[in-house]
Design a protein around this motif. Structure first.
Motif, PDB file in Angstrom:
ATOM      1  N   THR A  52      38.367 -68.251  47.872  1.00  0.00           N
ATOM      2  CA  THR A  52      37.421 -67.935  48.930  1.00  0.00           C
ATOM      3  C   THR A  52      38.015 -67.123  50.062  1.00  0.00           C
ATOM      4  OG1 THR A  52      37.937 -69.979  50.123  1.00  0.00           O
ATOM      5  CG2 THR A  52      36.171 -70.069  48.491  1.00  0.00           C
ATOM      6  N   GLY A  53      39.332 -66.979  50.119  1.00  0.00           N
ATOM      7  CA  GLY A  53      39.923 -66.434  51.319  1.00  0.00           C
ATOM      8  C   GLY A  53      40.613 -65.103  51.154  1.00  0.00           C
ATOM      9  N   HIS A  54      41.512 -64.845  52.070  1.00  0.00           N
ATOM     10  CA  HIS A  54      42.290 -63.622  52.141  1.00  0.00           C
ATOM     11  C   HIS A  54      43.695 -64.023  52.572  1.00  0.00           C
ATOM     12  CE1 HIS A  54      43.805 -59.817  53.818  1.00  0.00           C
ATOM     13  NE2 HIS A  54      42.921 -59.231  53.037  1.00  0.00           N
ATOM     14  N   HIS A 135      31.880 -53.292  62.454  1.00  0.00           N
ATOM     15  CA  HIS A 135      33.248 -53.184  61.956  1.00  0.00           C
ATOM     16  C   HIS A 135      33.199 -52.662  60.527  1.00  0.00           C
ATOM     17  CE1 HIS A 135      31.976 -57.277  60.704  1.00  0.00           C
ATOM     18  NE2 HIS A 135      32.595 -56.931  59.565  1.00  0.00           N
ATOM     19  N   LEU A 136      34.379 -52.371  59.967  1.00  0.00           N
ATOM     20  CA  LEU A 136      34.444 -51.851  58.616  1.00  0.00           C
ATOM     21  C   LEU A 136      35.485 -52.596  57.803  1.00  0.00           C
ATOM     22  CD1 LEU A 136      34.054 -49.037  60.596  1.00  0.00           C
ATOM     23  CD2 LEU A 136      33.535 -48.191  58.319  1.00  0.00           C
ATOM     24  N   HIS A 137      35.338 -52.528  56.479  1.00  0.00           N
ATOM     25  CA  HIS A 137      36.305 -53.054  55.523  1.00  0.00           C
ATOM     26  C   HIS A 137      36.690 -51.902  54.600  1.00  0.00           C
ATOM     27  CE1 HIS A 137      35.314 -57.344  56.476  1.00  0.00           C
ATOM     28  NE2 HIS A 137      34.139 -56.797  56.781  1.00  0.00           N
ATOM     29  N   TRP A 138      37.967 -51.823  54.199  1.00  0.00           N
ATOM     30  CA  TRP A 138      38.415 -50.718  53.355  1.00  0.00           C
ATOM     31  C   TRP A 138      39.619 -51.147  52.517  1.00  0.00           C
ATOM     32  CZ3 TRP A 138      38.759 -50.901  58.669  1.00  0.00           C
ATOM     33  CH2 TRP A 138      40.044 -50.981  59.221  1.00  0.00           C
ATOM     34  N   GLY A 139      39.958 -50.305  51.546  1.00  0.00           N
ATOM     35  CA  GLY A 139      41.033 -50.617  50.617  1.00  0.00           C
ATOM     36  C   GLY A 139      42.310 -49.852  50.899  1.00  0.00           C
ATOM     37  N   ALA A 140      43.318 -50.081  50.047  1.00  0.00           N
ATOM     38  CA  ALA A 140      44.604 -49.398  50.177  1.00  0.00           C
ATOM     39  C   ALA A 140      44.523 -47.973  49.648  1.00  0.00           C
ATOM     40  CB  ALA A 140      45.693 -50.181  49.431  1.00  0.00           C
ATOM     41  N   VAL A 141      43.569 -47.731  48.764  1.00  0.00           N
ATOM     42  CA  VAL A 141      43.338 -46.398  48.202  1.00  0.00           C
ATOM     43  C   VAL A 141      41.835 -46.133  48.210  1.00  0.00           C
ATOM     44  CG1 VAL A 141      45.418 -46.429  46.761  1.00  0.00           C
ATOM     45  CG2 VAL A 141      43.284 -47.336  45.855  1.00  0.00           C
ATOM     46  N   ASP A 142      41.442 -44.938  47.778  1.00  0.00           N
ATOM     47  CA  ASP A 142      40.043 -44.544  47.854  1.00  0.00           C
ATOM     48  C   ASP A 142      39.172 -45.139  46.751  1.00  0.00           C
ATOM     49  OD1 ASP A 142      40.743 -42.999  50.029  1.00  0.00           O
ATOM     50  OD2 ASP A 142      40.910 -41.137  48.879  1.00  0.00           O
ATOM     51  N   THR A 143      39.775 -45.884  45.838  1.00  0.00           N
ATOM     52  CA  THR A 143      39.040 -46.405  44.694  1.00  0.00           C
ATOM     53  C   THR A 143      38.244 -47.658  45.016  1.00  0.00           C
ATOM     54  OG1 THR A 143      40.882 -45.594  43.367  1.00  0.00           O
ATOM     55  CG2 THR A 143      39.272 -46.962  42.237  1.00  0.00           C
ATOM     56  N   GLY A 145      37.452 -51.000  48.280  1.00  0.00           N
ATOM     57  CA  GLY A 145      37.518 -51.348  49.700  1.00  0.00           C
ATOM     58  C   GLY A 145      36.259 -52.022  50.211  1.00  0.00           C
ATOM     59  N   SER A 146      35.112 -51.740  49.570  1.00  0.00           N
ATOM     60  CA  SER A 146      33.876 -52.384  50.016  1.00  0.00           C
ATOM     61  C   SER A 146      33.911 -53.869  49.682  1.00  0.00           C
ATOM     62  CB  SER A 146      32.665 -51.728  49.352  1.00  0.00           C
ATOM     63  OG  SER A 146      32.690 -51.891  47.940  1.00  0.00           O
ATOM     64  N   GLU A 147      33.199 -54.666  50.457  1.00  0.00           N
ATOM     65  CA  GLU A 147      33.115 -56.100  50.179  1.00  0.00           C
ATOM     66  C   GLU A 147      32.084 -56.358  49.084  1.00  0.00           C
ATOM     67  OE1 GLU A 147      34.965 -58.754  53.327  1.00  0.00           O
ATOM     68  OE2 GLU A 147      32.917 -58.359  54.008  1.00  0.00           O
ATOM     69  N   HIS A 148      30.889 -55.872  49.257  1.00  0.00           N
ATOM     70  CA  HIS A 148      29.891 -55.979  48.201  1.00  0.00           C
ATOM     71  C   HIS A 148      30.156 -54.912  47.136  1.00  0.00           C
ATOM     72  CE1 HIS A 148      27.823 -58.097  51.507  1.00  0.00           C
ATOM     73  NE2 HIS A 148      27.194 -58.765  50.547  1.00  0.00           N
ATOM     74  N   THR A 149      29.725 -55.191  45.936  1.00  0.00           N
ATOM     75  CA  THR A 149      29.773 -54.207  44.865  1.00  0.00           C
ATOM     76  C   THR A 149      28.379 -54.096  44.256  1.00  0.00           C
ATOM     77  OG1 THR A 149      30.450 -55.890  43.232  1.00  0.00           O
ATOM     78  CG2 THR A 149      32.203 -54.653  44.345  1.00  0.00           C
ATOM     79  N   VAL A 150      28.126 -52.994  43.568  1.00  0.00           N
ATOM     80  CA  VAL A 150      26.828 -52.759  42.931  1.00  0.00           C
ATOM     81  C   VAL A 150      27.071 -52.488  41.451  1.00  0.00           C
ATOM     82  CG1 VAL A 150      24.742 -51.349  42.900  1.00  0.00           C
ATOM     83  CG2 VAL A 150      25.906 -51.799  45.067  1.00  0.00           C
ATOM     84  N   ASN A 285      41.230 -55.250  53.500  1.00  0.00           N
ATOM     85  CA  ASN A 285      40.732 -56.301  54.396  1.00  0.00           C
ATOM     86  C   ASN A 285      39.315 -56.729  54.002  1.00  0.00           C
ATOM     87  OD1 ASN A 285      39.557 -53.906  55.166  1.00  0.00           O
ATOM     88  ND2 ASN A 285      39.997 -54.124  57.349  1.00  0.00           N
ATOM     89  N   TYR A 286      39.150 -57.073  52.743  1.00  0.00           N
ATOM     90  CA  TYR A 286      37.869 -57.546  52.245  1.00  0.00           C
ATOM     91  C   TYR A 286      38.051 -58.891  51.568  1.00  0.00           C
ATOM     92  CZ  TYR A 286      39.787 -55.481  47.967  1.00  0.00           C
ATOM     93  OH  TYR A 286      40.605 -55.138  46.924  1.00  0.00           O
ATOM     94  N   ARG A 287      36.973 -59.644  51.509  1.00  0.00           N
ATOM     95  CA  ARG A 287      37.002 -60.963  50.877  1.00  0.00           C
ATOM     96  C   ARG A 287      36.658 -60.843  49.393  1.00  0.00           C
ATOM     97  NH1 ARG A 287      32.919 -66.125  51.741  1.00  0.00           N
ATOM     98  NH2 ARG A 287      34.416 -67.756  51.198  1.00  0.00           N
ATOM     99  N   PRO A 288      37.201 -61.701  48.535  1.00  0.00           N
ATOM    100  CA  PRO A 288      36.814 -61.681  47.119  1.00  0.00           C
ATOM    101  C   PRO A 288      35.325 -61.948  46.947  1.00  0.00           C
ATOM    102  CG  PRO A 288      38.798 -63.011  47.435  1.00  0.00           C
ATOM    103  CD  PRO A 288      38.268 -62.680  48.800  1.00  0.00           C
ATOM    104  N   LEU A 289      34.770 -61.444  45.854  1.00  0.00           N
ATOM    105  CA  LEU A 289      33.366 -61.688  45.538  1.00  0.00           C
ATOM    106  C   LEU A 289      33.116 -63.169  45.320  1.00  0.00           C
ATOM    107  CD1 LEU A 289      32.725 -58.748  43.061  1.00  0.00           C
ATOM    108  CD2 LEU A 289      31.873 -58.941  45.400  1.00  0.00           C
TER     109      LEU A 289
END
Length: 310
Positions: A52-54, A135-143, A145-150, A285-289
């Protein structure tokens, strides 16, 4: 624009986040692998309930018995079109923007929420919700970083605009703990054209590089960060950072906004650490699904009419 730099001032309680990060998600390689994201449906539900965490969080942050945690994977074909959902009404006052600061987890823009002048209504909401922060959440690379996925696909970053129900609660802090006290608009960012309005935030990031740094801003219109299309998904969920309270009505906009590669890269120049501490790059800086459980994701549009654009 008025800029007043304040270093070493942290508005977050030390119990919320830890600056001791033994290992960030992802392995440094010439072609980094995307950190594993838990799916929110199917056989991985059992596994999700404990992840649940980070790494930055310390102490017990799990919501015992929580059944509506966020973020989730949105499956377009499984979302339910609800014709009763109203258009989302957005009315933000540029003058309500106060300052930008480094929380030690992301950079956050604070707004004056003392009046009804800046907020949202309509959509799935019964009342007017005042804008508190973005605020925003992002990843280490451009592939990623979003928290939600589709449909199991991630975007490079995700913007959150956080609002609270001032009709039912006396303060933002009360709303955080209350039923349906918060409403968060989620906006996906994808690589593409330069985003001129976002550049105003990008330009102040060097001044909030370290945890606790703060810089005042002049007027800023947050609606300029929203896509032209206001079609959305909505579901009942939670905050994705401590205290993870299940008080959020999520409104995830279908259409992403484009940002330039160098604008996204500027987010990664920030640090999780305060001055004098070991430098830790602010990435992933995103939380797991989280498990969808028995919740329904409703859409304001017919899911099969248009596909998502990545």
């Amino acid at each position: 624009m008025l800029r007043t730099l304040v270093l070493g001032r942290s508005l977050w309680k030390s119990s919320d986040f830890s600056v001791s990060v033994k290992q960030m998600w992802g392995t440094p390689r010439s072609h980094p692998l995307r950190p594993e994201r838990r799916c929110s449906q199917g056989p991985c539900v059992q596994r999700n309930q404990t992840d649940t965490g980070h790494p930055l969080w310390k102490g017990p942050v799990c919501v015992p018995g929580g059944t509506r945690q966020s973020p989730i994977n949105i499956r377009c074909r499984d979302s339910v079109y609800d014709p009763r959902l109203k258009p989302l009404m957005v009315s933000y006052a540029a003058e309500s923007c106060l300052y930008v600061w480094n929380t030690g987890y992301f950079f956050q823009v604070e707004f004056d929420d003392s009046t009804e002048g800046s907020g949202i209504s309509g959509g799935p909401l019964e009342n007017h919700y005042r804008l508190k922060q973005l605020h925003l959440h992002w990843g280490a690379v451009d592939t990623w970083g979003s928290e939600h996925t589709v449909d199991d696909r991630a975007y490079p970053a995700e913007l959150h605009l956080v609002h609270w129900d001032a009709a039912r609660y006396r303060s933002y802090k009360e709303a955080v703990l209350g039923e349906s006290g918060l409403a968060v608009i989620g906006v996906f960012l994808q690589l593409g054209a330069h985003h001129e309005p976002l550049q105003k935030l990008v330009e102040v990031l060097p001044e909030v590089k370290h945890k606790g740094a703060q810089v005042a801003m002049g007027p800023f219109q947050p609606s300029c960060l929203l896509p032209a299309c206001r079609d959305y998904w909505t579901y009942p969920g939670s905050l994705t950072t401590p205290p993870l309270t299940e008080s959020v009505t999520w409104i995830i906009l279908k259409e992403p906004v484009q940002v330039a590669r160098n604008q996204l890269a500027s987010f990664r120049t920030l640090l999780f650490s305060a001055p004098g501490e070991e430098e830790k790059a602010m990435v992933n800086n995103y939380r797991p699904l989280q498990a969808l459980m028995n919740r329904k994701v409703r859409s304001s549009f017919r899911p099969m009419e248009e596909g998502m654009r990545f």
